[in-house]
Design a protein around this motif. Structure first.
Motif, mmCIF file in Angstrom:
data_model
loop_
_atom_site.group_PDB
_atom_site.id
_atom_site.type_symbol
_atom_site.label_atom_id
_atom_site.label_comp_id
_atom_site.label_asym_id
_atom_site.label_seq_id
_atom_site.Cartn_x
_atom_site.Cartn_y
_atom_site.Cartn_z
ATOM 1 N N TYR A 79 0.869 -1.230 0.032
ATOM 2 C CA TYR A 79 0.007 0.121 0.223
ATOM 3 C C TYR A 79 0.915 1.443 0.087
ATOM 4 N N THR A 80 1.288 1.803 -1.250
ATOM 5 C CA THR A 80 2.303 2.842 -1.303
ATOM 6 C C THR A 80 2.209 3.287 -2.861
ATOM 7 N N PHE A 81 2.697 4.294 -3.087
ATOM 8 C CA PHE A 81 2.896 5.151 -4.359
ATOM 9 C C PHE A 81 3.673 3.957 -5.092
ATOM 10 N N VAL A 82 3.444 3.941 -6.664
ATOM 11 C CA VAL A 82 4.333 3.241 -7.394
ATOM 12 C C VAL A 82 6.024 3.566 -7.238
ATOM 13 N N SER A 83 6.229 4.899 -7.066
ATOM 14 C CA SER A 83 7.665 5.177 -7.060
ATOM 15 C C SER A 83 8.412 4.282 -5.952
ATOM 16 N N THR A 84 7.710 3.948 -5.024
ATOM 17 C CA THR A 84 8.641 3.342 -3.850
ATOM 18 C C THR A 84 9.065 2.049 -4.444
ATOM 19 N N ALA A 85 8.303 1.329 -5.332
ATOM 20 C CA ALA A 85 8.820 0.179 -5.698
ATOM 21 C C ALA A 85 9.551 0.162 -7.097
ATOM 22 N N LEU A 86 8.956 1.276 -7.982
ATOM 23 C CA LEU A 86 9.635 1.315 -9.316
ATOM 24 C C LEU A 86 11.110 1.713 -9.141
ATOM 25 N N SER A 87 11.502 2.507 -8.205
ATOM 26 C CA SER A 87 12.850 2.961 -8.121
ATOM 27 C C SER A 87 13.860 1.728 -8.019
ATOM 28 N N PHE A 88 13.449 0.471 -7.312
ATOM 29 C CA PHE A 88 14.384 -0.487 -6.874
ATOM 30 C C PHE A 88 14.218 -1.264 -8.155
ATOM 31 N N VAL A 89 13.008 -1.671 -8.749
ATOM 32 C CA VAL A 89 12.894 -2.604 -9.695
ATOM 33 C C VAL A 89 13.656 -2.056 -11.125
ATOM 34 N N GLN A 321 -3.484 1.761 -4.904
ATOM 35 C CA GLN A 321 -4.086 0.370 -5.502
ATOM 36 C C GLN A 321 -2.906 -0.445 -5.047
ATOM 37 N N SER A 322 -3.258 -1.460 -4.303
ATOM 38 C CA SER A 322 -2.221 -2.506 -3.983
ATOM 39 C C SER A 322 -1.247 -2.706 -5.078
ATOM 40 N N LEU A 323 0.161 -2.622 -4.821
ATOM 41 C CA LEU A 323 1.107 -2.719 -5.892
ATOM 42 C C LEU A 323 1.247 -4.406 -6.126
ATOM 43 N N HIS A 324 1.016 -5.258 -5.324
ATOM 44 C CA HIS A 324 1.043 -6.712 -5.544
ATOM 45 C C HIS A 324 0.223 -7.026 -6.915
ATOM 46 N N LYS A 325 -0.768 -6.094 -6.821
ATOM 47 C CA LYS A 325 -1.897 -6.580 -8.010
ATOM 48 C C LYS A 325 -1.850 -5.433 -9.138
ATOM 49 N N SER A 326 -0.960 -4.878 -9.078
ATOM 50 C CA SER A 326 -0.934 -4.170 -10.011
ATOM 51 C C SER A 326 -0.638 -4.674 -11.714
ATOM 52 N N SER A 340 -3.738 -4.504 2.893
ATOM 53 C CA SER A 340 -3.446 -3.284 1.614
ATOM 54 C C SER A 340 -4.612 -3.259 0.685
ATOM 55 N N ASP A 341 -5.234 -4.428 0.553
ATOM 56 C CA ASP A 341 -6.375 -4.459 -0.441
ATOM 57 C C ASP A 341 -7.532 -3.877 0.149
ATOM 58 N N MET A 342 -7.778 -3.840 1.558
ATOM 59 C CA MET A 342 -8.732 -3.283 2.341
ATOM 60 C C MET A 342 -8.720 -1.883 2.252
ATOM 61 N N TYR A 343 -7.449 -1.232 2.281
ATOM 62 C CA TYR A 343 -7.148 0.317 2.335
ATOM 63 C C TYR A 343 -7.346 0.777 0.708
ATOM 64 N N THR A 344 -7.044 -0.114 -0.026
ATOM 65 C CA THR A 344 -7.395 0.068 -1.443
ATOM 66 C C THR A 344 -8.786 0.317 -1.660
ATOM 67 N N ASP A 345 -9.603 -0.539 -1.006
ATOM 68 C CA ASP A 345 -11.075 -0.530 -1.292
ATOM 69 C C ASP A 345 -11.693 0.403 -0.610
ATOM 70 N N GLN A 346 -11.264 0.854 0.780
ATOM 71 C CA GLN A 346 -12.170 1.467 1.550
ATOM 72 C C GLN A 346 -11.443 2.673 2.095
#
Ligand SMILES: *Cc1c(COP(=O)(O)O)cnc(C)c1O
Length: 372
Positions: A79-89, A321-326, A340-346
């Motif tokens: 549950y974070t913005f894309v950049s947090t993961a993308l920069s490392f990917v 939106q949960s990044l593991h489901k992007s 993470s999915d709960m915060y994504t939806d609610q």
């Protein structure tokens, strides 16, 4: 219409930009850039900071600094913005996504141990809404296993963990000055270098892989290409805009926190607990007035709330939106992260910006209460 956000400007930005234009030095690492870096180094007692064109860029620099190699694992909340993961990917990392707590969106540190393997190189924490993660636990786990800790403190300016500024606890930290953040210059960021062993190389990565900084410091007699890197310096024009805001950081914070408190006081005084849950700030953390959110009981309730507010000319929005489901990452791992999915939806965010008036906050509160 009450907008979701309205970037604040102090009025001094234009004069400072004119000063830059008149100086003839418009590129990065000039007068206002240095003033901004000094401001943060002094205020938060940081060994070294470097201004960047975004928080995303500062995170990319972190991935290079810790020397991520293909196959290295990095633990990041889903549950974070894309950049947090993308920069490392981009550096070849394999992301292991962590779930959030049930009662707040930050990474659940109690489940971290199960995600660590011999390949784990770093844990990247995100202080959601400027509220601190449980850093003592995270730092202890990381130290025991020689894992780097990087703080995505994009939202966490002027907020602390047990009295220490967020972004200064881990090896490296990052801030964002995007127009949606508390202090902004349109697009901008900061790399916080807490572990001084990274300083020299960070300066090289920042300046297109050259040792230009060492040259200016008189340490080498010519400069050239010595490492990887990119062009991460913002123009001094942007730094001038940022500096105008930094001069007013106390006023900005006071105002944003007052708005946050007005929301909070209203909602805890009317009995809405059956319909929403409200932000919970752990005792080790502070609130910096970055964001006010509610968590609905279902996705349908959230959709209805947002459309009811819209019908009353109030712009409320959902968030990550949960990044593991992007689309980009969903097939790489099969993880089940229910919170993470709960915060994504609610989760829904209400308007919060400097110029939002008391009457407008009151209108929004009543509109939320009458939506149920
Ligand atoms: C805003 C934000 C970013 C991205 O910041 P930019 O400056 O736009 O690159 C990254 N992470 C988090 C948690 C953010 O809130």
């Amino acid at each position: 219409m009450i907008p979701f956000n309205k970037p604040y400007t102090t009025g001094k930005e234009i004069a400072y930009i004119e000063q830059v234009l008149a100086s003839g030095h418009l590129s990065g690492n000039n007068h206002f850039s240095k003033k901004c870096q000094d401001f943060f180094e002094n205020r938060y007692n940081i060994p070294k900071t470097l201004l960047t064109t975004s928080c995303t860029d500062a995170l990319e620099m972190c991935a290079m600094l810790i020397d991520i190699q293909p196959g290295d694992e990095v633990i990041i909340p889903s549950y974070t913005f894309v950049s947090t993961a993308l920069s490392f990917v981009r550096q070849g990392a394999k992301i292991i996504f962590a779930d959030s707590h049930t009662d707040q969106p930050n990474i659940d540190e109690t489940k971290l141990q199960t995600l660590i393997t011999p390949k784990t190189k770093a844990i990247v924490v995100v202080h959601y809404a400027g509220v601190a993660c449980e850093m003592d636990t995270i730092m202890t786990i990381a130290k025991e296993r020689n894992i780097f800790v990087i703080e995505d403190a994009a939202q966490a300016i002027e907020s602390t963990y047990k009295g220490t500024q967020l972004g200064t606890v881990g090896d490296l930290g990052t801030f964002s000055f995007h127009e949606t953040k508390n202090v902004q210059c349109g697009e901008g960021g900061l790399l916080l270098i807490n572990n001084p062993t990274f300083i020299k190389r960070a300066e090289v990565i920042w300046e297109k892989g050259t040792n230009r900084q060492a040259f200016f410091n008189g340490e080498v007699d010519k400069y050239g290409w010595v490492d990887t890197g990119s062009s991460y310096l913002p123009s001094d024009i942007l730094a001038a805009v940022l500096y105008a805001q930094l001069e007013e950081i106390d006023e900005i914070q006071q105002q944003r926190k007052a708005i946050w408190q007005q929301y909070y006081d209203y909602f805890i005084n009317v009995d809405l607990e059956a319909f929403f849950s409200f932000p919970s700030i752990p005792s080790y953390a502070t609130n910096n007035g970055h964001m006010f959110y509610l968590v609905c009981k279902s996705q349908e309730q959230r959709t209805q709330l947002i459309s009811k507010l819209k019908s009353k000319s109030i712009h409320a929005v959902f968030h990550y939106q949960s990044l593991h489901k992007s689309a980009y990452y969903k097939n790489k791992l099969n993880q089940n992260l229910v919170n993470s999915d709960m915060y994504t939806d609610q989760l829904v965010r209400l308007p919060l910006f400097f110029e939002l008036s008391k009457d407008e906050v009151d209108t929004i509160c009543k509109a939320v209460a009458s939506s149920i």
